[in-house]
Write an enzyme that holds these catalytic residues in place. Structure first.
Site, PDB file in Angstrom:
ATOM      1  N   GLU A 124       0.822  -1.209   0.000  1.00 42.70           N
ATOM      2  CA  GLU A 124       0.000   0.000   0.000  1.00 42.70           C
ATOM      3  C   GLU A 124       0.862   1.267   0.000  1.00 42.70           C
ATOM      4  O   GLU A 124       0.659   2.192   0.807  1.00 42.70           O
ATOM      5  CB  GLU A 124      -0.967  -0.009   1.189  1.00 42.70           C
ATOM      6  CG  GLU A 124      -1.903  -1.210   1.175  1.00 42.70           C
ATOM      7  CD  GLU A 124      -2.975  -1.149   2.256  1.00 42.70           C
ATOM      8  OE1 GLU A 124      -2.717  -0.507   3.294  1.00 42.70           O
ATOM      9  OE2 GLU A 124      -4.054  -1.722   2.061  1.00 42.70           O
ATOM     10  N   GLU A 269      -6.223  -8.347   0.224  1.00 43.17           N
ATOM     11  CA  GLU A 269      -6.641  -8.403   1.620  1.00 43.17           C
ATOM     12  C   GLU A 269      -8.136  -8.118   1.686  1.00 43.17           C
ATOM     13  O   GLU A 269      -8.634  -7.185   1.061  1.00 43.17           O
ATOM     14  CB  GLU A 269      -5.908  -7.355   2.474  1.00 43.17           C
ATOM     15  CG  GLU A 269      -4.405  -7.523   2.532  1.00 43.17           C
ATOM     16  CD  GLU A 269      -3.745  -6.416   3.340  1.00 43.17           C
ATOM     17  OE1 GLU A 269      -4.457  -5.698   4.080  1.00 43.17           O
ATOM     18  OE2 GLU A 269      -2.522  -6.251   3.226  1.00 43.17           O
TER      19      GLU A 269
END
Length: 501
Positions: A124, A269
């Site tokens: 991220e 995720e």
């Protein structure tokens, strides 16, 4: 109400966690294995647990050699990660990238039989909260790792990707069809997307409906789940009754309008935490995860992309040493507690018996550190002692709406003391808060509810400690941002006094 928007760090992280559960021979069920725990289970134990539960894929956040060795010849497909703090060195040197691939990919594939399928370059890295820290290094690092894989003869077997938070795209309305990449990184995203497409690599995204609830008190609760939302969104005939589908299709529209509508997508995720917030509990986690799994097993897909997708649940085990900067829930994403026991009934579609716990787990002795019965709440040592205990252990189960949120003041102090005591492997010196603590062999956990005063497991560093061996299924204790950061004493002091006193 704006239901589709640029996803914050927390919001898209949760959605992405649960998409990882899909089951098939092509798109096998996967899970994230995080390791930021004070007392981690041994790697071979975790690998056995992965196989016992029918997981086919596992996603790692770094290239820990102990874990990779344990995954050797396991039959599990592996996505190995590169932490953000390594991006600059890999971006600046092709040789550094070649060395990393040789040490962490080639050697484990060739000598250890690890089935590495992906290299996750960063984690991220384009979060808005990072303020552009990794914007200049992520793409060059991706290019250099790809070049290194080509040189190693592994480019056809191992693909590169970048796990991205859903805040890299958004919609100007509630409709996914108005989606596009974030304006400040739009040119960079198109470069990366083209590179992934040219190299047959997937786009990896993390989606977290939980964060939508966490960030917006007016967000419709049922829209975060997969059933029960009574006013779905109609986007030109495409119906959205849950935020996950809308979120993912916002990405698909973002790709499509920029010429890459067929790019493969991995849900890196997806999940729901079980503690640390009023919406993070066992019931909501079971509802969300099972709802996702039911769709995954059926291969429902989204209105824009029907059928199964590749996905990794977030996460496997709770991590009591994770940063709580995004929220106290960060340490409670696991479908298993820290000791490998299942949190709730959960059908992964691989066994009719539900989740299979870790085997042969050894615990420290059955003793706890508590607030002394003879101590006074007015003792001036209470505040600094609680602050110290919580700053050096895990008190995230204390607070409004949490599993231990109904404890009285003495119970809160005892919970804090015991958390520190267990983290310190039950050392006698860890229960020496000045004249206000005591060791007991009577479990102080409440008889009702989900609050548990945990006993830590034995690790190679914790020593024997008078512990006993038992099946993890009989344990009576309860236990996910990937940079460990110190926790401020003032934060825990506020939490403690606001909640209890």
């Amino acid at each position: 109400m704006e239901l589709i928007k640029g996803i914050s760090f927390g919001g898209f992280l949760v959605s992405l966690l649960f998409f990882n559960v899909l089951v098939s021979t092509v798109f096998g069920i996967g899970v994230n294995w995080g390791t930021q725990a004070t007392h981690p289970l041994p790697a071979p134990t975790v690998v056995k647990m992965l196989k016992d539960n029918g997981f086919e894929k596992v996603k790692l956040f770094d290239a820990d050699p102990t874990i990779l060795n344990a995954l050797g010849k396991s039959g599990l497909q592996v996505m190995v990660g590169i932490p953000n703090d390594m991006l600059a060195s890999l971006a600046g040197s092709v040789q550094a990238a070649e060395n990393w691939v040789a040490q962490n990919v080639s050697s484990h594939i060739n000598s250890n039989g690890v089935d590495i399928r992906y290299v996750a370059v960063g984690n991220e890295p384009f979060l808005s909260t990072y303020n552009g820290t990794f914007l200049a290094t992520t793409y060059p690092a991706l290019q250099n790792i790809q070049s290194a894989l080509i040189k190693a003869g592994l480019a056809n077997r191992v693909k590169v990707t970048i796990p991205l938070n859903a805040d890299v795209y958004g919609s100007s309305s509630q409709n996914p069809s108005d989606g596009d990449f974030r304006s400040d990184i739009h040119p960079l995203m198109l470069e990366i997307v083209k590179f992934l497409s040219d190299n047959g690599a997937p786009f990896t995204v993390n989606i977290y409906p939980f964060i939508s609830l966490y960030n917006d008190p007016n967000f419709p609760t049922d829209y975060a789940f997969f059933n029960g939302y009574s006013t779905p969104i109609n986007d030109n005939g495409r119906i959205y009754d849950n935020v996950f589908d809308a979120n993912l299709d916002t990405l698909i529209w973002s790709l499509q309008k920029n010429g890459y509508g067929n790019l493969s997508i991995i849900i890196g995720e997806i999940g729901w935490p079980t503690d640390g917030d009023r919406n993070a509990n066992l019931q909501n986690a079971q509802r969300f995860n099972q709802g996702f799994m039911a769709r995954y097993i059926k291969g429902t897909g989204t209105p824009m992309r029907p059928g199964k997708s590749d996905a990794y649940l977030f996460g496997l085990i709770d991590e009591d040493a994770k940063s709580i900067q995004p929220g106290n829930f960060e340490r409670h994403w696991g479908i298993f507690y820290f000791d490998g026991t299942a949190k709730y009934q959960f059908n992964l579609g691989t066994s009719s018996k539900g989740l299979v716990p870790a085997s042969n787990v050894r615990y420290l002795a059955k003793k706890w550190c508590i607030f002394s019965p003879s101590a006074s709440l007015d003792d001036p040592q209470v505040s600094p002692s609680v602050a110290y205990a919580c700053a050096n252990a895990d008190c995230t189960s204390l607070g409004y709406g949490t599993s231990c949120g109904n404890l009285d003041a003495r119970g809160n102090i005892s919970y804090a003391f015991n958390s520190y005591f267990q983290t310190q492997n039950q050392a006698d010196t860890a229960c020496k808060f000045p004249s206000i603590s005591a060791i007991t062999t009577q479990d102080p956990s409440p008889t009702q509810g989900d609050c548990k005063f945990r006993i830590m497991i034995q690790t190679t560093s914790s020593g024997g400690g008078g512990g006993s061996s038992s099946s993890s299924s009989s344990r009576s204790s309860s236990g996910v941002g990937f940079l460990k950061k110190p926790v401020s004493m003032m934060l825990f002091m506020f939490m403690f006094f606001f909640t209890i006193l």
